[in-house]
Structure formats: structure tokens, C-alpha cells
Motif scaffolding. Structure first.
Motif, short mmCIF file in Angstrom:
data_model
loop_
_atom_site.label_atom_id
_atom_site.label_comp_id
_atom_site.label_asym_id
_atom_site.label_seq_id
_atom_site.Cartn_x
_atom_site.Cartn_y
_atom_site.Cartn_z
N PHE A 1 -3.65 18.80 6.04
CA PHE A 1 -4.82 18.79 5.17
C PHE A 1 -4.42 18.55 3.71
CE2 PHE A 1 -7.99 20.95 2.51
CZ PHE A 1 -9.15 20.30 2.93
N VAL A 2 -3.39 19.25 3.26
CA VAL A 2 -2.94 19.08 1.88
C VAL A 2 -2.42 17.66 1.66
CG1 VAL A 2 -1.18 19.78 0.20
CG2 VAL A 2 -2.43 21.52 1.51
N LYS A 3 -1.69 17.13 2.65
CA LYS A 3 -1.19 15.76 2.55
C LYS A 3 -2.35 14.77 2.41
CE LYS A 3 1.17 12.20 5.25
NZ LYS A 3 1.76 11.87 6.57
N LYS A 4 -3.41 15.01 3.17
CA LYS A 4 -4.56 14.12 3.15
C LYS A 4 -5.33 14.22 1.84
CE LYS A 4 -6.98 11.31 5.91
NZ LYS A 4 -6.38 10.14 6.54
N PHE B 1 2.13 13.15 22.14
CA PHE B 1 1.70 14.53 21.87
C PHE B 1 1.41 14.72 20.38
CE2 PHE B 1 2.98 18.82 20.49
CZ PHE B 1 2.00 19.56 21.13
N PHE B 2 2.29 14.21 19.52
CA PHE B 2 2.07 14.37 18.09
C PHE B 2 0.87 13.56 17.60
CE2 PHE B 2 6.66 15.65 18.06
CZ PHE B 2 6.44 16.93 17.59
N ASP B 3 0.61 12.45 18.26
CA ASP B 3 -0.59 11.67 17.93
C ASP B 3 -1.85 12.46 18.26
OD1 ASP B 3 -2.32 9.66 17.21
OD2 ASP B 3 -1.97 8.44 19.00
N ILE B 4 -1.87 13.06 19.45
CA ILE B 4 -3.02 13.87 19.85
C ILE B 4 -3.16 15.10 18.97
CG2 ILE B 4 -3.99 15.29 21.72
CD1 ILE B 4 -2.65 13.35 23.69
N LEU B 5 -2.02 15.71 18.65
CA LEU B 5 -2.02 16.96 17.89
C LEU B 5 -2.52 16.77 16.46
CD1 LEU B 5 -1.29 19.97 17.73
CD2 LEU B 5 1.04 19.28 17.11
N CYS B 6 -1.99 15.77 15.77
CA CYS B 6 -2.35 15.63 14.35
C CYS B 6 -2.44 14.18 13.87
CB CYS B 6 -1.34 16.39 13.48
SG CYS B 6 0.35 15.77 13.63
N GLY B 7 -2.44 13.22 14.81
CA GLY B 7 -2.51 11.82 14.39
C GLY B 7 -1.35 11.43 13.51
N TYR B 8 -0.15 11.93 13.85
CA TYR B 8 1.07 11.67 13.08
C TYR B 8 0.91 12.12 11.62
CZ TYR B 8 2.23 8.66 17.06
OH TYR B 8 2.48 8.17 18.32
N PRO C 1 -6.16 15.63 10.12
CA PRO C 1 -6.27 17.10 10.22
C PRO C 1 -7.33 17.55 11.21
CG PRO C 1 -7.10 16.28 8.10
CD PRO C 1 -6.40 15.15 8.76
N VAL C 2 -8.34 16.71 11.44
CA VAL C 2 -9.39 17.10 12.39
C VAL C 2 -8.83 17.23 13.80
CG1 VAL C 2 -10.13 14.73 12.93
CG2 VAL C 2 -11.78 16.61 13.07
N ASN C 3 -7.76 16.48 14.11
CA ASN C 3 -7.13 16.60 15.42
C ASN C 3 -6.55 18.00 15.62
OD1 ASN C 3 -7.68 13.87 15.56
ND2 ASN C 3 -5.72 13.34 16.49
N VAL C 4 -6.01 18.58 14.55
CA VAL C 4 -5.45 19.92 14.64
C VAL C 4 -6.56 20.93 14.94
CG1 VAL C 4 -4.05 21.67 13.48
CG2 VAL C 4 -3.68 19.25 12.97
N GLN D 1 -1.72 -0.95 -3.90
CA GLN D 1 -3.01 -1.00 -4.59
C GLN D 1 -3.62 0.37 -4.78
OE1 GLN D 1 -5.80 -4.07 -3.08
NE2 GLN D 1 -4.08 -4.84 -1.88
N GLY D 2 -2.93 1.40 -4.32
CA GLY D 2 -3.47 2.75 -4.45
C GLY D 2 -4.54 3.07 -3.43
N LEU D 3 -4.65 2.26 -2.37
CA LEU D 3 -5.62 2.52 -1.30
C LEU D 3 -4.96 3.43 -0.27
CD1 LEU D 3 -6.87 -1.17 -0.89
CD2 LEU D 3 -7.99 0.66 -2.17
N LEU D 4 -4.81 4.70 -0.64
CA LEU D 4 -3.98 5.60 0.14
C LEU D 4 -4.62 5.99 1.47
CD1 LEU D 4 -2.63 7.83 -2.75
CD2 LEU D 4 -1.59 5.82 -1.68
N GLU D 5 -5.94 6.08 1.52
CA GLU D 5 -6.60 6.38 2.80
C GLU D 5 -6.41 5.22 3.78
OE1 GLU D 5 -10.97 7.66 4.59
OE2 GLU D 5 -10.63 7.67 2.42
N LEU D 6 -6.55 4.00 3.27
CA LEU D 6 -6.32 2.82 4.10
C LEU D 6 -4.85 2.73 4.50
CD1 LEU D 6 -7.61 0.26 5.31
CD2 LEU D 6 -7.05 -0.93 3.18
N SER D 7 -3.97 3.09 3.60
CA SER D 7 -2.54 3.10 3.90
C SER D 7 -2.23 4.07 5.03
CB SER D 7 -1.75 3.48 2.64
OG SER D 7 -0.39 3.70 2.95
N GLY D 8 -2.88 5.26 5.01
CA GLY D 8 -2.69 6.23 6.07
C GLY D 8 -3.17 5.71 7.41
N LYS D 9 -4.28 4.98 7.39
CA LYS D 9 -4.80 4.40 8.63
C LYS D 9 -3.81 3.40 9.21
CE LYS D 9 -8.53 1.36 10.26
NZ LYS D 9 -9.73 0.57 9.85
#
Length: 325
Positions: free
Chosen positions: A319-322, A216-223, A227-230, A183-191
Motif C-alpha cells: 500500500f505504501v509503495k503504491k 502465488f505472489f501474483d495472486i497474493l499481491c500482484g507482484y 494491495p487489493v489482492n492482499v 514521463q512520471g506515469l508511475l501508475e502506468l509503469s506499475g501496470k
């Protein structure tokens, strides 16, 4: 007629069904023994809902509810909580803002259905078909039913049951992710993708290398989804290294800057500020050269410089991915 036996179904909120007993103690809608497989009940259910029938606890396994429209434009939204729609055909159903809490939609066919703002907290969504379904603003609660059951089993040290429920949770989140992507709901898809990877992590043995690395990767960047985790990781690293420099000392113009009990509060505070400055410069690999590390601080500086260059590159990627979704 008034003395005819009534359906004995009572909802958890103590609401009594007023329909007639069909002989088994329950009405047509609440009798789970009555086989409704393939029965075209769309219009009948809509009429039942409009005349105020109790919609909670419906037993509609395998029923044909194609095109069902349960949007109430003249009052409170319809409440289908505690109902069983196992394998029900609900293609093109219009369920905007409908409440289906603590129910079962297991393997239900909801292709091209409208679930916008539907409330599905605590509902079994395993095997649900959502191709073309509208799922924006759908309310699932903080965790899925299977996810809650998995965590309870984990606390009870029932690893087999916990593993099974975590696998089911991963499957559900994957279906939701795919539906959101379509459906193009990419933010929801990322969640949902983030939740998929969390559920997968819990399937690894405790304290295993894969599980620790995944955490560790979850804490570092949320997979790769946060980006705020970084940013938080970078700030914590800078502060921790600054405390290390403050403890072990750095050199400035031949003078050692570090904590000392012989110094007054202002001098120690300035030493801490200079240590923080050096930590930022080292993290960003600027390397002005005005302050240099001493002793153990050299090791800390080397680690910080490596982690800093890695973190900055990671932040750009995440950040760019997001932002480009």
C-alpha cells in the motif's frame, strides 16, 4: 487517364485504393517491393492523407517520417491500420488519437513522438524506441500481439515458439514500463511492470518451483502492484479458517462451539458467527483469550496467526509503495 490501371490494394474492410498503379500492381504507398529506405516522405504523406488517400496498409519500411503530423482537426482521425513502419524514423511525430491497429512498428524510432490516445491494438511493438515519447492513454488492448501468439503456441504445445513470443512480450512491456517511468506515469509503469513479471513467469517450465512461486505472489499481491489482492487473500483466509473452526470446534467457557446435526439452524448459525469472530481475532493476532482452539483447530489457528501477521505487514508495504509513487 480514367482508364489508367489502379492500385489493387484492398483493405480488410474492403476499401479500395484509388491511386495509380506504378507498374507492379500497387501504388507508391502500398507497394512493398519499392524500397523507401531513407526517403523523406513526411510532407508527401501529410498531403496524401489530407486529400483523402487510403492510409490503411501503407508500406513504409525504413522511411524517413521525422516530424510527421497526422492529427486531423476537421474530421475523423486518420487510420493507419495494417501499415508497415518497420525501422521507420518517426521522431517527433504527432500521432494523437491516430489508429495504427494490426500494423507493424517493429524497431520504429518514435523518440519524442506524441502517441497520446493512439490506438495500437494488435500492433507489433517489438524493439520500438520510445524515449521521450508521450504514451499516456495509449490503447494497447488487453494483450499484445506477441502475447496472443505465445498463448496460442502454448495451447498447441509448441513450447519453443511460445517461449520466444513470451520473451518478446517481456521486452516490449519492459520498454513501455521504462517509457512510462521517464514521463512520471508511475501508475502506468506499475501496470507494465506487472505484465513484465507475468511474461517472465510463463518462460519458466510448467509446474516448476519458480513458476508456482511466481503465480502465488501474483495472486497474493500482484507482484507488489495490487494491495487489493492482499485484502482479498486475507478475507479468503479468514473465511476458510472460520469454516475449519466451525468444523473441528473451539472452546468458550468450557462449551464446545462447532457444527452439529443435533443443533437447530439458529444454534449452528451462532456457532459459525463465533467461529468467524475467532478467526478474525486470530488473523490479527489480537488474542483476547475468550475463545480457545481445540484439536485440529489449534493447527489451523497457528497457521492463520502466522499468515495473518505476514499478510498485514505485506499489505502495509504494498500500500505504501503504491501511494508514495
Amino acid at each position: 487517364m480514367s482508364n489508367a490501371p489502379k492500385c489493387k490494394y484492398v483493405s480488410p474492410e474492403n476499401e479500395q485504393c484509388r491511386e495509380l498503379d506504378m507498374g507492379g500492381g500497387y501504388c507508391f504507398w502500398h507497394d512493398q517491393k519499392y524500397d523507401k529506405s531513407g526517403l523523406a516522405l513526411t510532407e508527401k504523406l501529410e498531403r496524401y492523407a489530407k486529400r483523402g488517400g487510403l492510409l490503411k496498409g501503407l508500406q513504409l519500411k525504413r522511411a524517413d517520417l521525422t516530424g510527421l503530423n497526422l492529427v486531423n482537426h476537421h474530421g475523423e482521425d486518420f487510420d493507419l491500420s495494417y501499415s508497415n513502419f518497420y525501422r521507420a524514423n518517426m521522431q517527433n511525430a504527432h500521432l494523437y488519437n491516430t489508429c495504427i491497429r494490426d500494423a507493424s512498428l517493429m524497431k520504429a524510432d518514435l523518440r519524442d513522438a506524441n502517441l497520446h490516445c493512439a490506438k495500437l491494438e494488435g500492433t507489433n511493438l517489438l524493439g520500438i524506441k520510445l524515449v521521450g515519447a508521450r504514451i499516456d492513454n495509449m490503447k494497447l488492448g488487453h494483450t499484445l500481439l506477441q502475447e496472443n501468439l505465445a498463448r496460442k503456441a502454448e495451447k498447441q504445445n509448441d513450447s519453443d515458439k511460445a517461449l520466444d513470443y513470451f520473451e518478446q512480450s517481456e521486452e516490449i512491456y519492459r520498454d513501455l514500463r521504462n517509457a512510462a517511468e521517464n514521463q512520471g506515469l508511475l501508475e502506468l509503469s506499475g501496470k507494465f511492470n506487472h505484465k513484465v513479471l507475468i511474461m517472465r513467469r510463463h518462460q519458466y517450465p510448467k509446474f516448476s518451483r519458480h513458476r508456482i512461486a511466481s503465480k502465488f505472489f501474483d495472486i497474493l499481491c500482484g507482484y507488489g502492484e495490487r494491495p487489493v489482492n492482499v485484502i482479498f487473500f486475507s478475507m479468503m483466509l479468514i473465511l476458510l479458517c472460520a469454516l475449519g473452526y466451525f468444523t473441528f470446534g473451539v472452546s468458550f467457557n468450557g462449551d464446545t462451539i462447532q457444527f452439529s446435526s443435533t443443533q437447530n439452524t439458529q444454534e449452528n448459525l451462532m456457532a459459525l458467527v463465533n467461529s468467524l469472530y475467532f478467526s478474525v481475532v486470530t488473523f490479527t493476532t489480537l488474542g483476547y483469550g475468550d475463545i480457545t482452539p481445540l484439536g485440529y483447530s489449534r493447527f489451523i489457528a497457528a497457521v492463520e496467526a502466522f499468515c495473518g501477521s505476514f499478510s498485514l505487514a505485506l499489505f502495509v508495504v504494498v500500500f505504501v509503495k503504491k501511494m508514495t509513487r
